[in-house]
Design a protein around this motif. Structure first.
Motif, PDB file in Angstrom:
ATOM      1  N   LEU A  60       0.818  -1.213   0.000  1.00 53.66           N
ATOM      2  CA  LEU A  60       0.000   0.000   0.000  1.00 53.66           C
ATOM      3  C   LEU A  60       0.855   1.267   0.000  1.00 53.66           C
ATOM      4  CD1 LEU A  60      -2.913  -1.004   2.401  1.00 53.66           C
ATOM      5  CD2 LEU A  60      -3.040  -0.609  -0.056  1.00 53.66           C
ATOM      6  N   ARG A  61       2.124   1.116   0.265  1.00 51.93           N
ATOM      7  CA  ARG A  61       3.021   2.272   0.282  1.00 51.93           C
ATOM      8  C   ARG A  61       3.519   2.631  -1.118  1.00 51.93           C
ATOM      9  NH1 ARG A  61       7.598   0.728   4.425  1.00 51.93           N
ATOM     10  NH2 ARG A  61       8.413   2.706   3.669  1.00 51.93           N
ATOM     11  N   PHE A  62       3.491   1.648  -2.018  1.00 49.76           N
ATOM     12  CA  PHE A  62       4.032   1.864  -3.359  1.00 49.76           C
ATOM     13  C   PHE A  62       2.990   1.440  -4.392  1.00 49.76           C
ATOM     14  CE2 PHE A  62       7.538   0.955  -0.475  1.00 49.76           C
ATOM     15  CZ  PHE A  62       8.349   2.063  -0.662  1.00 49.76           C
ATOM     16  N   LYS A  63       2.411   2.421  -5.069  1.00 52.98           N
ATOM     17  CA  LYS A  63       1.280   2.162  -5.973  1.00 52.98           C
ATOM     18  C   LYS A  63       1.666   1.311  -7.182  1.00 52.98           C
ATOM     19  CE  LYS A  63       0.420   6.526  -6.259  1.00 52.98           C
ATOM     20  NZ  LYS A  63      -0.166   7.821  -6.691  1.00 52.98           N
ATOM     21  N   ARG A  64       2.943   1.221  -7.507  1.00 55.51           N
ATOM     22  CA  ARG A  64       3.360   0.429  -8.660  1.00 55.51           C
ATOM     23  C   ARG A  64       3.212  -1.071  -8.412  1.00 55.51           C
ATOM     24  NH1 ARG A  64       6.721   2.866 -12.468  1.00 55.51           N
ATOM     25  NH2 ARG A  64       7.929   0.950 -12.724  1.00 55.51           N
ATOM     26  N   ILE A  65       3.128  -1.490  -7.167  1.00 54.21           N
ATOM     27  CA  ILE A  65       3.095  -2.915  -6.871  1.00 54.21           C
ATOM     28  C   ILE A  65       1.749  -3.527  -7.227  1.00 54.21           C
ATOM     29  CG2 ILE A  65       3.155  -4.625  -5.000  1.00 54.21           C
ATOM     30  CD1 ILE A  65       5.269  -2.988  -3.635  1.00 54.21           C
ATOM     31  N   TYR A  66       0.661  -2.847  -6.917  1.00 53.64           N
ATOM     32  CA  TYR A  66      -0.666  -3.436  -7.075  1.00 53.64           C
ATOM     33  C   TYR A  66      -0.960  -3.929  -8.493  1.00 53.64           C
ATOM     34  CZ  TYR A  66      -3.576  -3.664  -2.923  1.00 53.64           C
ATOM     35  OH  TYR A  66      -4.141  -4.071  -1.753  1.00 53.64           O
ATOM     36  N   PRO A  67      -0.742  -3.130  -9.541  1.00 54.67           N
ATOM     37  CA  PRO A  67      -1.057  -3.635 -10.889  1.00 54.67           C
ATOM     38  C   PRO A  67      -0.273  -4.894 -11.233  1.00 54.67           C
ATOM     39  CG  PRO A  67      -0.725  -1.259 -10.930  1.00 54.67           C
ATOM     40  CD  PRO A  67      -0.293  -1.726  -9.586  1.00 54.67           C
ATOM     41  N   ARG A  68       0.972  -4.976 -10.810  1.00 55.80           N
ATOM     42  CA  ARG A  68       1.798  -6.135 -11.111  1.00 55.80           C
ATOM     43  C   ARG A  68       1.358  -7.349 -10.302  1.00 55.80           C
ATOM     44  NH1 ARG A  68       3.436  -1.445 -11.894  1.00 55.80           N
ATOM     45  NH2 ARG A  68       5.006  -0.869 -13.431  1.00 55.80           N
ATOM     46  N   MET A  69       0.973  -7.109  -9.071  1.00 56.06           N
ATOM     47  CA  MET A  69       0.483  -8.200  -8.234  1.00 56.06           C
ATOM     48  C   MET A  69      -0.829  -8.752  -8.782  1.00 56.06           C
ATOM     49  SD  MET A  69      -0.302  -8.099  -4.147  1.00 56.06           S
ATOM     50  CE  MET A  69      -1.542  -6.818  -4.330  1.00 56.06           C
ATOM     51  N   LEU A  70      -1.675  -7.886  -9.308  1.00 57.49           N
ATOM     52  CA  LEU A  70      -2.957  -8.332  -9.859  1.00 57.49           C
ATOM     53  C   LEU A  70      -2.774  -9.251 -11.062  1.00 57.49           C
ATOM     54  CD1 LEU A  70      -5.108  -5.075  -9.626  1.00 57.49           C
ATOM     55  CD2 LEU A  70      -5.392  -7.171  -8.307  1.00 57.49           C
ATOM     56  N   VAL A  71      -1.717  -9.051 -11.824  1.00 59.75           N
ATOM     57  CA  VAL A  71      -1.449  -9.958 -12.941  1.00 59.75           C
ATOM     58  C   VAL A  71      -1.172 -11.363 -12.414  1.00 59.75           C
ATOM     59  CG1 VAL A  71       0.055 -10.446 -14.906  1.00 59.75           C
ATOM     60  CG2 VAL A  71      -0.587  -8.085 -14.380  1.00 59.75           C
ATOM     61  N   GLY A  72      -0.409 -11.448 -11.328  1.00 60.39           N
ATOM     62  CA  GLY A  72      -0.164 -12.742 -10.702  1.00 60.39           C
ATOM     63  C   GLY A  72      -1.435 -13.363 -10.164  1.00 60.39           C
ATOM     64  N   CYS A  73      -2.298 -12.545  -9.563  1.00 64.64           N
ATOM     65  CA  CYS A  73      -3.584 -13.035  -9.057  1.00 64.64           C
ATOM     66  C   CYS A  73      -4.424 -13.611 -10.196  1.00 64.64           C
ATOM     67  CB  CYS A  73      -4.353 -11.900  -8.379  1.00 64.64           C
ATOM     68  SG  CYS A  73      -3.624 -11.295  -6.851  1.00 64.64           S
ATOM     69  N   LEU A  74      -4.477 -12.883 -11.298  1.00 63.13           N
ATOM     70  CA  LEU A  74      -5.260 -13.321 -12.452  1.00 63.13           C
ATOM     71  C   LEU A  74      -4.741 -14.648 -12.999  1.00 63.13           C
ATOM     72  CD1 LEU A  74      -7.360 -12.879 -14.700  1.00 63.13           C
ATOM     73  CD2 LEU A  74      -5.630 -11.499 -15.897  1.00 63.13           C
ATOM     74  N   ALA A  75      -3.433 -14.758 -13.135  1.00 62.26           N
ATOM     75  CA  ALA A  75      -2.846 -15.975 -13.691  1.00 62.26           C
ATOM     76  C   ALA A  75      -3.098 -17.173 -12.776  1.00 62.26           C
ATOM     77  CB  ALA A  75      -1.344 -15.774 -13.906  1.00 62.26           C
ATOM     78  N   GLY A  76      -2.910 -16.980 -11.471  1.00 62.31           N
ATOM     79  CA  GLY A  76      -3.144 -18.080 -10.542  1.00 62.31           C
ATOM     80  C   GLY A  76      -4.593 -18.512 -10.514  1.00 62.31           C
ATOM     81  N   GLY A  77      -5.508 -17.538 -10.499  1.00 61.51           N
ATOM     82  CA  GLY A  77      -6.929 -17.869 -10.502  1.00 61.51           C
ATOM     83  C   GLY A  77      -7.342 -18.561 -11.783  1.00 61.51           C
ATOM     84  N   LEU A  78      -6.757 -18.143 -12.904  1.00 62.99           N
ATOM     85  CA  LEU A  78      -7.068 -18.768 -14.187  1.00 62.99           C
ATOM     86  C   LEU A  78      -6.653 -20.242 -14.192  1.00 62.99           C
ATOM     87  CD1 LEU A  78      -8.227 -18.061 -16.969  1.00 62.99           C
ATOM     88  CD2 LEU A  78      -5.886 -17.584 -17.735  1.00 62.99           C
ATOM     89  N   VAL A  79      -5.511 -20.547 -13.589  1.00 61.90           N
ATOM     90  CA  VAL A  79      -5.062 -21.941 -13.491  1.00 61.90           C
ATOM     91  C   VAL A  79      -6.053 -22.763 -12.679  1.00 61.90           C
ATOM     92  CG1 VAL A  79      -3.287 -23.465 -12.545  1.00 61.90           C
ATOM     93  CG2 VAL A  79      -2.618 -21.422 -13.816  1.00 61.90           C
ATOM     94  N   VAL A  80      -6.487 -22.217 -11.536  1.00 61.14           N
ATOM     95  CA  VAL A  80      -7.453 -22.937 -10.692  1.00 61.14           C
ATOM     96  C   VAL A  80      -8.731 -23.216 -11.477  1.00 61.14           C
ATOM     97  CG1 VAL A  80      -8.915 -22.761  -8.641  1.00 61.14           C
ATOM     98  CG2 VAL A  80      -6.530 -22.046  -8.531  1.00 61.14           C
ATOM     99  N   GLY A  81      -9.242 -22.184 -12.178  1.00 60.10           N
ATOM    100  CA  GLY A  81     -10.495 -22.357 -12.909  1.00 60.10           C
ATOM    101  C   GLY A  81     -10.389 -23.322 -14.063  1.00 60.10           C
ATOM    102  N   LEU A  82      -9.325 -23.213 -14.857  1.00 60.98           N
ATOM    103  CA  LEU A  82      -9.172 -24.070 -16.029  1.00 60.98           C
ATOM    104  C   LEU A  82      -8.917 -25.530 -15.658  1.00 60.98           C
ATOM    105  CD1 LEU A  82      -7.022 -21.787 -18.385  1.00 60.98           C
ATOM    106  CD2 LEU A  82      -9.468 -22.300 -18.541  1.00 60.98           C
ATOM    107  N   LEU A  83      -8.286 -25.761 -14.506  1.00 59.46           N
ATOM    108  CA  LEU A  83      -7.977 -27.129 -14.098  1.00 59.46           C
ATOM    109  C   LEU A  83      -9.052 -27.734 -13.204  1.00 59.46           C
ATOM    110  CD1 LEU A  83      -4.107 -26.943 -13.532  1.00 59.46           C
ATOM    111  CD2 LEU A  83      -5.389 -27.603 -15.574  1.00 59.46           C
ATOM    112  N   GLY A  84     -10.198 -27.071 -13.095  1.00 57.45           N
ATOM    113  CA  GLY A  84     -11.333 -27.692 -12.419  1.00 57.45           C
ATOM    114  C   GLY A  84     -11.568 -27.299 -10.988  1.00 57.45           C
ATOM    115  N   GLY A  85     -10.830 -26.332 -10.464  1.00 62.40           N
ATOM    116  CA  GLY A  85     -11.062 -25.867  -9.103  1.00 62.40           C
ATOM    117  C   GLY A  85     -10.236 -26.615  -8.070  1.00 62.40           C
ATOM    118  N   VAL A  86     -10.157 -26.036  -6.889  1.00 58.32           N
ATOM    119  CA  VAL A  86      -9.410 -26.610  -5.762  1.00 58.32           C
ATOM    120  C   VAL A  86     -10.274 -26.522  -4.521  1.00 58.32           C
ATOM    121  CG1 VAL A  86      -7.387 -26.384  -4.275  1.00 58.32           C
ATOM    122  CG2 VAL A  86      -7.156 -26.020  -6.730  1.00 58.32           C
TER     123      VAL A  86
END
Length: 722
Positions: free
Chosen positions: A416-442
């Protein structure tokens, strides 16, 4: 950090005594390396005593009761310490800006397109940042307990734990449960009102008497069961009005909303009551208004928002599981700062009780590990840039995350101290969630923190591992490659780091000299010289001081004799170009004794043929003198480059200097920095020789000046060997 502060204060007091005390100081200013005193009586100066101080590189008495003290790159800090001394305040000395004021000014310059969004994130960040220590302490206690739970030594989630483990729980629950009170205090102070009033308002709905109403045994209290979450909802009749009862432990959204409204009420009351009675009536009336408003309106609003979110997620998972798997990790980065993620814990437990498994924790793991990956990226950058404080913060936060599954230290302490981190972290969130969804959930059959230690509880485990690894690696790489600081913030941070390192090097050099290892640099710096001002990058004078020590000891590759023995640059070397066309000369041939002594690093001089001053390398301008006579460049590759146009030209106060760049600006080699009227410089009686030095010479294997010759702008002037 405290040691540095105490040391600066001691130096400030010693210097003030050395110049004859505060009563002898008419005015005090500073340039980039020197304190400039205008004294009432120059005869009162104890020059010998000042020269003996470890933080003083030399002294320069001048006419008209003026006196200079050469400090180096730490001069601004020492100046601030002197100006903040009570003795100076008593004598009416102007007070400089505090660190907080300076940082606020910097933040104001870097604000984005939507000022309200910047203010919102600052409000969140400053409400949580002071809690970093206790949050990290609590999370590490949880991490230890989680390890023991994973090893089967204790059931961390059992309801019939022994008194010992109940007490251990209290050690970390004290922070997380009473977090709303702490947040209310910090949020109130952020909005510049009494923090204790904010804490008291939040504490009113967390007292044992209030919580006791939730058992439904008190007359006037009725309770019903929420079928979806399996929780009870109680309503109390207070003053004849229905008040929803809630357990606000761990709720963060509620105090943030409450304090925002409290600030309006509090400041409004301050305008109504005279200052001499505000202490009595303003807190009293603010509490009288805000406690009922919080209990009746703001508190239930926060709880309703959380419960409504939980119900919506249950519907979404049943109807669109792929969307759900992606949405959860993308929502969590915004839910956690607001405390809206807490109601989901009840939904997780309800799922386990009703279905035998939970579908939220799996995709939530993608968010957690993306968060930890971003922290890992920050840790790698802190190691690369030698940022001790951030390295310590990131190490603790990463350990708490990977082993305890706790994201708060990373989130509140860094992201929260550095605004540049959030957009990059969200890409990781999206990729990880996409793996969970495409592989049938956890799924998981237990309630667990999503950490490395709890990986075995997720099914299928391989899907979960792939998802969290993808989220972690992508977030880490994106943060590391693009940095979590803007170029301007990076330049500032590196300059602060270099100043601290130079101060340490200065202390070591002083101790070595005291032990009998003569370096000769103090004498060189103390030699009488004309009044001058030197722009620096970080702490060039102090760094140059260390370079001179290494030079005197025979450091390899440093051309001390000034013979111009630079050889062909290698692939890893840094080439520093001449910033101006003219005749290149060695520093020994320069009339300024400070430059000639290499106190400001190894380099060259150029007698200019024209007034076009060019950038000598690619990098960021960390310093641009207001008078246009000096530029400090943080060159790509780590070299600090000082370009100083003329000798004593600071006295021209910018006359004849047309500056074309700004501090913090990125430049490429050959970019125009300034246009100087050389005739005006000569007419004013100053030398036009332009100095080019590398203040952090000591950090490299060698710094080799080019041979004396005629050059054009862009020709190689110095080669820095790594």
């Amino acid at each position: 950090m405290n040691t540095t502060s105490d040391r600066s204060t001691s130096i400030a007091e010693d210097i003030l005594r050395g110049v004859g005390g505060p009563e002898n100081v008419e005015s005090l200013t500073h340039c980039a390396t020197r304190l400039r005193f205008q004294l009432h009586d120059g005869e009162k100066v104890d020059r010998e005593g000042l020269d003996a101080l470890s933080g003083v590189m030399g002294t320069v008495p001048q006419s008209g009761d003026r006196f200079q003290i050469v400090i180096g790159g730490a001069v601004a800090g020492v100046h601030s310490q002197i100006m903040n001394l009570p003795a100076m305040a008593d004598d009416g000395a102007p007070r400089p800006q505090t660190d907080a004021e300076v940082k606020a000014a910097i933040r104001a310059k870097s604000r984005g397109r939507f000022a309200w969004l910047d203010s919102f994130f600052e409000y969140l960040s400053d409400s949580f940042r002071p809690l970093m220590g206790v949050l990290l302490g609590a999370s590490l206690i949880i991490a230890i307990a989680s390890v023991l739970d994973a090893l089967g030594m204790v059931d961390f989630r059992a309801e019939d734990k022994s008194a010992t483990w109940v007490f251990v729980d209290a050690m970390w629950r004290s922070v997380l449960y009473f977090l709303p009170i702490m947040v209310a205090f910090n949020a109130a102070r952020k909005l510049q009102i009494d923090g204790w009033v904010g804490a008291a308002v939040m504490a009113a709905v967390m007292t044992p008497d209030y919580i006791g109403l939730l058992d439904g045994s008190t007359p006037g209290v009725t309770c019903t069961t929420n079928e979806l979450l399996g929780t009870e909802q109680c309503i109390a009749q207070v003053f004849g009005l229905p008040m929803q009862l809630n357990d606000y432990g761990g709720q963060v959204f509620v105090p943030l909303l409450m304090v925002a409204l409290l600030a309006l009420v509090y400041k409004g009351l301050q305008k109504v009551f005279p200052a001499n009675v505000q202490l009595v009536f303003v807190p009293f009336l603010a509490m009288l208004v805000m406690i009922p408003v919080t209990a009746f309106l703001i508190g239930p609003l926060g709880i309703w928002a959380g419960n409504g979110l939980g119900s919506g997620l249950a519907w979404l998972n049943g109807n669109a599981p792929l969307v759900f798997a992606i949405l959860i990790p993308l929502l969590y980065p915004f839910l956690v700062p607001l405390g809206l993620h807490w109601p989901l814990n009840a939904l997780m437990l309800q799922n386990i009780n009703a279905l035998g498994y939970d579908f939220i924790q799996g995709p939530m793991g993608a968010w957690n590990f993306a968060c930890f990956g971003a922290t890992a990226g920050v840790l790698l950058l802190s190691i690369r840039h030698r940022e001790a404080e951030m390295r310590q913060t990131a190490t603790g936060a990463l350990a708490a995350g990977l082993f305890g599954g706790i994201s708060e230290p990373s989130l509140y302490g860094i992201h929260l101290r550095f605004k540049r981190i959030y957009p990059r972290m969200l890409v990781g969130c999206l990729a990880g969630g996409l793996v969970v969804g495409l592989l049938g959930g956890v799924d998981t059959s237990v309630f667990a923190f999503t950490s490395l230690l709890t990986i075995p509880v997720f099914d299928p485990m391989l899907t979960y591992v792939i998802a969290i690894v993808v989220a972690f690696v992508i977030a880490m790489v994106l943060v590391f490659v693009s940095d979590y600081r803007t170029p301007e913030q990076r330049a500032e941070a590196n300059a602060a780091r270099d100043a601290a390192e130079a101060a340490t090097a200065e202390t070591v050099a002083a101790e070595t000299a005291a032990a009998g290892t003569a370096t000769g640099e103090t004498a060189a710096a103390a030699a009488p010289a004309e009044e001058r001002e030197l722009a620096t990058v970080g702490a060039p004078a102090a760094a140059g001081d260390a370079a001179e020590t290494a030079d005197a000891a025979g450091a390899p590759g440093v051309d001390r004799a000034g013979t111009g023995a630079a050889s062909t640059p290698g692939a890893d070397d840094i080439v520093i170009a001449s910033p101006v066309a003219g005749r290149l000369v060695q520093l020994d041939d320069v009339s300024d004794p400070v430059f000639a002594s290499r106190a400001l690093g190894q380099g060259v001089g150029i007698v200019p043929a024209d007034g076009r001053i060019l950038a000598p390398a690619d990098g960021v301008l960390a310093t641009v003198a207001k008078t246009g006579h000096a530029f400090g460049l943080l060159a790509d590759g780590g070299a600090e480059v000082l370009v100083h146009v003329g000798i004593d030209t600071v006295k021209m106060d910018g006359e004849g200097f047309d500056v074309r760049v700004e501090q913090g600006q990125s430049v490429r080699r050959g970019d125009l920095l300034a246009v100087v009227d050389l005739d005006a410089v000569r007419a004013a009686g100053y030398e036009t020789v332009t100095l080019l030095t590398v203040p952090n010479t000591a950090t490299f294997a060698a710094v080799e000046p080019a041979p004396s010759a005629e050059v054009v702008g862009g020709d190689t002037a110095v080669v820095v060997r790594r």
